[in-house]
Design a protein around this motif. Structure first.
Motif, PDB file in Angstrom:
ATOM      1  N   GLU A  67       0.814  -1.214   0.000  1.00 27.16           N
ATOM      2  CA  GLU A  67       0.000   0.000   0.000  1.00 27.16           C
ATOM      3  C   GLU A  67       0.848   1.264   0.000  1.00 27.16           C
ATOM      4  OE1 GLU A  67      -2.961  -0.126   3.220  1.00 27.16           O
ATOM      5  OE2 GLU A  67      -2.613  -2.297   3.180  1.00 27.16           O
ATOM      6  N   MET A  68       1.961   1.232   0.712  1.00 27.27           N
ATOM      7  CA  MET A  68       2.785   2.437   0.840  1.00 27.27           C
ATOM      8  C   MET A  68       3.392   2.869  -0.497  1.00 27.27           C
ATOM      9  SD  MET A  68       6.271   1.117   2.653  1.00 27.27           S
ATOM     10  CE  MET A  68       5.730  -0.335   3.512  1.00 27.27           C
ATOM     11  N   TYR A  69       3.402   1.971  -1.495  1.00 30.52           N
ATOM     12  CA  TYR A  69       3.989   2.298  -2.797  1.00 30.52           C
ATOM     13  C   TYR A  69       2.949   2.556  -3.882  1.00 30.52           C
ATOM     14  CZ  TYR A  69       8.274   0.621  -0.660  1.00 30.52           C
ATOM     15  OH  TYR A  69       9.340   0.450   0.177  1.00 30.52           O
ATOM     16  N   TRP A  70       1.681   2.375  -3.588  1.00 31.04           N
ATOM     17  CA  TRP A  70       0.655   2.527  -4.617  1.00 31.04           C
ATOM     18  C   TRP A  70       0.734   3.878  -5.317  1.00 31.04           C
ATOM     19  CZ3 TRP A  70      -4.286   0.512  -1.696  1.00 31.04           C
ATOM     20  CH2 TRP A  70      -4.236  -0.876  -1.600  1.00 31.04           C
ATOM     21  N   GLU A  71       0.783   4.932  -4.545  1.00 32.47           N
ATOM     22  CA  GLU A  71       0.774   6.270  -5.144  1.00 32.47           C
ATOM     23  C   GLU A  71       2.019   6.514  -5.991  1.00 32.47           C
ATOM     24  OE1 GLU A  71       0.550  10.951  -3.907  1.00 32.47           O
ATOM     25  OE2 GLU A  71      -0.268   9.467  -2.508  1.00 32.47           O
ATOM     26  N   SER A  72       3.178   6.151  -5.493  1.00 30.40           N
ATOM     27  CA  SER A  72       4.404   6.392  -6.269  1.00 30.40           C
ATOM     28  C   SER A  72       4.443   5.526  -7.527  1.00 30.40           C
ATOM     29  CB  SER A  72       5.653   6.172  -5.409  1.00 30.40           C
ATOM     30  OG  SER A  72       5.746   4.842  -4.979  1.00 30.40           O
ATOM     31  N   LEU A  73       3.930   4.310  -7.448  1.00 28.03           N
ATOM     32  CA  LEU A  73       3.871   3.458  -8.640  1.00 28.03           C
ATOM     33  C   LEU A  73       2.911   4.033  -9.676  1.00 28.03           C
ATOM     34  CD1 LEU A  73       3.843  -0.031  -6.897  1.00 28.03           C
ATOM     35  CD2 LEU A  73       5.717   0.941  -8.260  1.00 28.03           C
ATOM     36  N   GLU A  74       1.779   4.536  -9.219  1.00 28.11           N
ATOM     37  CA  GLU A  74       0.821   5.173 -10.131  1.00 28.11           C
ATOM     38  C   GLU A  74       1.440   6.402 -10.784  1.00 28.11           C
ATOM     39  OE1 GLU A  74      -2.112   6.625 -12.439  1.00 28.11           O
ATOM     40  OE2 GLU A  74      -2.056   4.603 -11.586  1.00 28.11           O
ATOM     41  N   ARG A  75       2.131   7.199  -9.999  1.00 27.87           N
ATOM     42  CA  ARG A  75       2.775   8.404 -10.551  1.00 27.87           C
ATOM     43  C   ARG A  75       3.877   8.040 -11.551  1.00 27.87           C
ATOM     44  NH1 ARG A  75       0.949  12.935  -8.252  1.00 27.87           N
ATOM     45  NH2 ARG A  75      -0.015  12.816  -6.196  1.00 27.87           N
ATOM     46  N   ASP A  76       4.607   6.990 -11.260  1.00 29.63           N
ATOM     47  CA  ASP A  76       5.654   6.545 -12.178  1.00 29.63           C
ATOM     48  C   ASP A  76       5.034   6.057 -13.490  1.00 29.63           C
ATOM     49  OD1 ASP A  76       8.459   5.848 -12.829  1.00 29.63           O
ATOM     50  OD2 ASP A  76       7.673   3.791 -12.795  1.00 29.63           O
ATOM     51  N   ASN A  77       3.959   5.285 -13.407  1.00 30.58           N
ATOM     52  CA  ASN A  77       3.273   4.839 -14.625  1.00 30.58           C
ATOM     53  C   ASN A  77       2.810   6.031 -15.459  1.00 30.58           C
ATOM     54  OD1 ASN A  77       3.548   2.112 -14.040  1.00 30.58           O
ATOM     55  ND2 ASN A  77       1.496   1.914 -13.189  1.00 30.58           N
ATOM     56  N   PHE A  78       2.224   7.023 -14.791  1.00 37.42           N
ATOM     57  CA  PHE A  78       1.735   8.199 -15.513  1.00 37.42           C
ATOM     58  C   PHE A  78       2.890   8.925 -16.197  1.00 37.42           C
ATOM     59  CE2 PHE A  78       0.553  12.760 -15.557  1.00 37.42           C
ATOM     60  CZ  PHE A  78      -0.455  12.670 -16.493  1.00 37.42           C
ATOM     61  N   GLN A  79       3.999   9.074 -15.506  1.00 37.21           N
ATOM     62  CA  GLN A  79       5.157   9.744 -16.106  1.00 37.21           C
ATOM     63  C   GLN A  79       5.646   8.974 -17.336  1.00 37.21           C
ATOM     64  OE1 GLN A  79       6.445  12.812 -15.345  1.00 37.21           O
ATOM     65  NE2 GLN A  79       7.411  12.414 -17.296  1.00 37.21           N
ATOM     66  N   GLN A  80       5.625   7.653 -17.260  1.00 39.16           N
ATOM     67  CA  GLN A  80       6.033   6.839 -18.406  1.00 39.16           C
ATOM     68  C   GLN A  80       5.055   7.028 -19.577  1.00 39.16           C
ATOM     69  OE1 GLN A  80       8.933   5.275 -18.626  1.00 39.16           O
ATOM     70  NE2 GLN A  80       9.395   5.948 -16.545  1.00 39.16           N
ATOM     71  N   TRP A  81       3.750   7.111 -19.276  1.00 39.26           N
ATOM     72  CA  TRP A  81       2.770   7.378 -20.348  1.00 39.26           C
ATOM     73  C   TRP A  81       3.043   8.726 -20.988  1.00 39.26           C
ATOM     74  CZ3 TRP A  81       0.516   3.771 -22.741  1.00 39.26           C
ATOM     75  CH2 TRP A  81       0.036   2.629 -22.093  1.00 39.26           C
ATOM     76  N   MET A  82       3.354   9.715 -20.181  1.00 44.59           N
ATOM     77  CA  MET A  82       3.645  11.041 -20.743  1.00 44.59           C
ATOM     78  C   MET A  82       4.911  10.987 -21.612  1.00 44.59           C
ATOM     79  SD  MET A  82       1.083  12.870 -19.951  1.00 44.59           S
ATOM     80  CE  MET A  82       0.081  11.370 -19.981  1.00 44.59           C
ATOM     81  N   ASN A  83       5.866  10.138 -21.246  1.00 46.35           N
ATOM     82  CA  ASN A  83       7.053   9.937 -22.091  1.00 46.35           C
ATOM     83  C   ASN A  83       6.677   9.334 -23.437  1.00 46.35           C
ATOM     84  OD1 ASN A  83       8.754  10.952 -20.126  1.00 46.35           O
ATOM     85  ND2 ASN A  83       9.334   8.933 -19.345  1.00 46.35           N
ATOM     86  N   VAL A  84       5.731   8.406 -23.422  1.00 41.25           N
ATOM     87  CA  VAL A  84       5.250   7.823 -24.683  1.00 41.25           C
ATOM     88  C   VAL A  84       4.672   8.920 -25.570  1.00 41.25           C
ATOM     89  CG1 VAL A  84       3.465   6.348 -25.717  1.00 41.25           C
ATOM     90  CG2 VAL A  84       4.811   5.500 -23.786  1.00 41.25           C
ATOM     91  N   PHE A  85       3.774   9.725 -25.014  1.00 40.30           N
ATOM     92  CA  PHE A  85       3.134  10.781 -25.810  1.00 40.30           C
ATOM     93  C   PHE A  85       4.154  11.800 -26.283  1.00 40.30           C
ATOM     94  CE2 PHE A  85      -0.512   9.388 -23.058  1.00 40.30           C
ATOM     95  CZ  PHE A  85      -1.154   8.691 -24.063  1.00 40.30           C
ATOM     96  N   LEU A  86       5.113  12.127 -25.459  1.00 45.63           N
ATOM     97  CA  LEU A  86       6.153  13.080 -25.840  1.00 45.63           C
ATOM     98  C   LEU A  86       6.967  12.557 -27.021  1.00 45.63           C
ATOM     99  CD1 LEU A  86       7.654  15.739 -25.127  1.00 45.63           C
ATOM    100  CD2 LEU A  86       9.151  14.343 -23.690  1.00 45.63           C
ATOM    101  N   GLN A  87       7.366  11.290 -26.954  1.00 47.40           N
ATOM    102  CA  GLN A  87       8.170  10.712 -28.023  1.00 47.40           C
ATOM    103  C   GLN A  87       7.426  10.708 -29.352  1.00 47.40           C
ATOM    104  OE1 GLN A  87       9.868   6.901 -27.057  1.00 47.40           O
ATOM    105  NE2 GLN A  87      10.764   7.662 -25.146  1.00 47.40           N
TER     106      GLN A  87
END
Length: 137
Positions: A67-87
Protein backbone atom coordinates in the motif's frame (compact mmCIF):
# COMPACT_ATOMS: atom_id res chain seq x y z
CA UNK A 1 -5.33 11.52 -31.97
CA UNK A 2 -2.60 11.47 -29.33
CA UNK A 3 -4.18 14.49 -27.63
CA UNK A 4 -7.33 12.41 -27.09
CA UNK A 5 -5.34 9.64 -25.41
CA UNK A 6 -3.19 12.03 -23.40
CA UNK A 7 -6.35 13.61 -21.95
CA UNK A 8 -7.80 10.20 -21.11
CA UNK A 9 -4.59 9.05 -19.43
CA UNK A 10 -4.47 12.27 -17.41
CA UNK A 11 -8.03 11.59 -16.29
CA UNK A 12 -7.42 7.97 -15.31
CA UNK A 13 -4.26 9.01 -13.48
CA UNK A 14 -6.28 11.42 -11.32
CA UNK A 15 -9.00 8.79 -10.93
CA UNK A 16 -6.49 6.15 -9.83
CA UNK A 17 -4.85 8.53 -7.34
CA UNK A 18 -8.29 9.38 -5.95
CA UNK A 19 -9.14 5.69 -5.49
CA UNK A 20 -5.78 5.08 -3.82
CA UNK A 21 -6.34 7.97 -1.42
CA UNK A 22 -9.89 6.80 -0.73
CA UNK A 23 -8.74 3.27 0.10
CA UNK A 24 -5.90 4.42 2.31
CA UNK A 25 -7.87 7.01 4.27
CA UNK A 26 -8.44 6.44 7.96
CA UNK A 27 -5.74 3.73 7.96
CA UNK A 28 -8.41 1.15 7.24
CA UNK A 29 -7.57 -2.51 6.94
CA UNK A 30 -7.83 -3.17 3.21
CA UNK A 31 -8.92 -6.73 2.32
CA UNK A 32 -6.40 -8.77 0.34
CA UNK A 33 -8.64 -9.18 -2.72
CA UNK A 34 -9.04 -5.38 -2.91
CA UNK A 35 -5.25 -4.99 -2.66
CA UNK A 36 -4.84 -7.54 -5.45
CA UNK A 37 -7.24 -5.74 -7.81
CA UNK A 38 -5.67 -2.34 -7.17
CA UNK A 39 -2.25 -3.91 -7.71
CA UNK A 40 -3.43 -5.45 -10.98
CA UNK A 41 -4.60 -2.00 -12.08
CA UNK A 42 -1.16 -0.56 -11.35
CA UNK A 43 0.70 -3.57 -12.76
CA UNK A 44 -1.29 -3.68 -16.00
CA UNK A 45 -0.39 -0.06 -16.73
CA UNK A 46 3.24 -0.74 -15.78
CA UNK A 47 3.51 -3.77 -18.05
CA UNK A 48 1.91 -2.05 -21.04
CA UNK A 49 3.76 1.27 -20.87
CA UNK A 50 7.15 -0.28 -20.15
CA UNK A 51 6.62 -2.67 -23.04
CA UNK A 52 5.86 0.23 -25.37
CA UNK A 53 9.00 2.05 -24.21
CA UNK A 54 11.03 -1.17 -24.45
CA UNK A 55 12.00 -0.95 -20.77
CA UNK A 56 12.42 -3.76 -18.26
CA UNK A 57 9.14 -4.91 -16.71
CA UNK A 58 9.61 -5.01 -12.95
CA UNK A 59 6.35 -6.61 -11.80
CA UNK A 60 3.94 -9.25 -12.96
CA UNK A 61 0.19 -8.87 -13.26
CA UNK A 62 -0.62 -10.70 -10.02
CA UNK A 63 2.11 -9.15 -7.84
CA UNK A 64 0.46 -7.55 -4.81
CA UNK A 65 2.05 -4.14 -4.34
CA UNK A 66 2.49 -2.76 -0.81
CA UNK A 67 0.00 0.00 0.00
CA UNK A 68 2.78 2.44 0.84
CA UNK A 69 3.99 2.30 -2.80
CA UNK A 70 0.65 2.53 -4.62
CA UNK A 71 0.77 6.27 -5.14
CA UNK A 72 4.40 6.39 -6.27
CA UNK A 73 3.87 3.46 -8.64
CA UNK A 74 0.82 5.17 -10.13
CA UNK A 75 2.77 8.40 -10.55
CA UNK A 76 5.65 6.54 -12.18
CA UNK A 77 3.27 4.84 -14.62
CA UNK A 78 1.74 8.20 -15.51
CA UNK A 79 5.16 9.74 -16.11
CA UNK A 80 6.03 6.84 -18.41
CA UNK A 81 2.77 7.38 -20.35
CA UNK A 82 3.65 11.04 -20.74
CA UNK A 83 7.05 9.94 -22.09
CA UNK A 84 5.25 7.82 -24.68
CA UNK A 85 3.13 10.78 -25.81
CA UNK A 86 6.15 13.08 -25.84
CA UNK A 87 8.17 10.71 -28.02
CA UNK A 88 5.38 10.35 -30.56
CA UNK A 89 4.39 14.03 -30.50
CA UNK A 90 7.98 15.11 -31.12
CA UNK A 91 8.41 12.61 -33.94
CA UNK A 92 11.12 10.67 -32.10
CA UNK A 93 9.02 7.60 -32.76
CA UNK A 94 6.93 7.08 -35.84
CA UNK A 95 4.35 4.58 -37.09
CA UNK A 96 1.66 5.27 -34.53
CA UNK A 97 -0.71 2.67 -36.02
CA UNK A 98 0.64 -0.10 -33.78
CA UNK A 99 0.33 2.12 -30.68
CA UNK A 100 -3.38 2.92 -30.87
CA UNK A 101 -4.66 -0.61 -30.02
CA UNK A 102 -2.31 -0.72 -27.01
CA UNK A 103 -3.62 2.61 -25.75
CA UNK A 104 -7.23 1.43 -26.06
CA UNK A 105 -6.26 -1.80 -24.29
CA UNK A 106 -4.68 0.12 -21.41
CA UNK A 107 -7.78 2.31 -21.03
CA UNK A 108 -10.03 -0.75 -21.16
CA UNK A 109 -7.99 -2.60 -18.53
CA UNK A 110 -8.05 0.39 -16.22
CA UNK A 111 -11.85 0.57 -16.49
CA UNK A 112 -12.10 -3.19 -15.92
CA UNK A 113 -10.08 -3.05 -12.71
CA UNK A 114 -11.96 0.00 -11.42
CA UNK A 115 -15.18 -1.95 -11.99
CA UNK A 116 -13.80 -4.96 -10.12
CA UNK A 117 -12.66 -2.67 -7.33
CA UNK A 118 -16.15 -1.19 -6.98
CA UNK A 119 -17.73 -4.64 -6.84
CA UNK A 120 -15.31 -5.78 -4.14
CA UNK A 121 -15.89 -2.68 -2.04
CA UNK A 122 -19.64 -3.31 -2.15
CA UNK A 123 -19.05 -6.94 -1.12
CA UNK A 124 -16.84 -5.82 1.78
CA UNK A 125 -19.30 -3.06 2.74
CA UNK A 126 -16.69 -0.34 2.21
CA UNK A 127 -18.00 2.98 0.94
CA UNK A 128 -17.43 3.74 -2.72
CA UNK A 129 -15.52 6.76 -3.93
CA UNK A 130 -17.67 9.36 -5.73
CA UNK A 131 -16.00 9.78 -9.13
CA UNK A 132 -18.26 12.57 -10.37
CA UNK A 133 -15.91 15.40 -9.40
CA UNK A 134 -12.45 14.19 -10.42
CA UNK A 135 -10.11 17.13 -10.94
CA UNK A 136 -7.66 16.74 -13.80
CA UNK A 137 -4.50 18.84 -13.61
Amino acid sequence: MLDFFQQRFSYIHQLNLSWINHLKKNDRNIPRDVKLVLSRLINSQHITVRGILDLEIESESDDVQPEMYWESLERDNFQQWMNVFLQFNQGIRENIEWLTPLLFKALHENALYIGQLKLLLVQHEIELFDETMIRVD
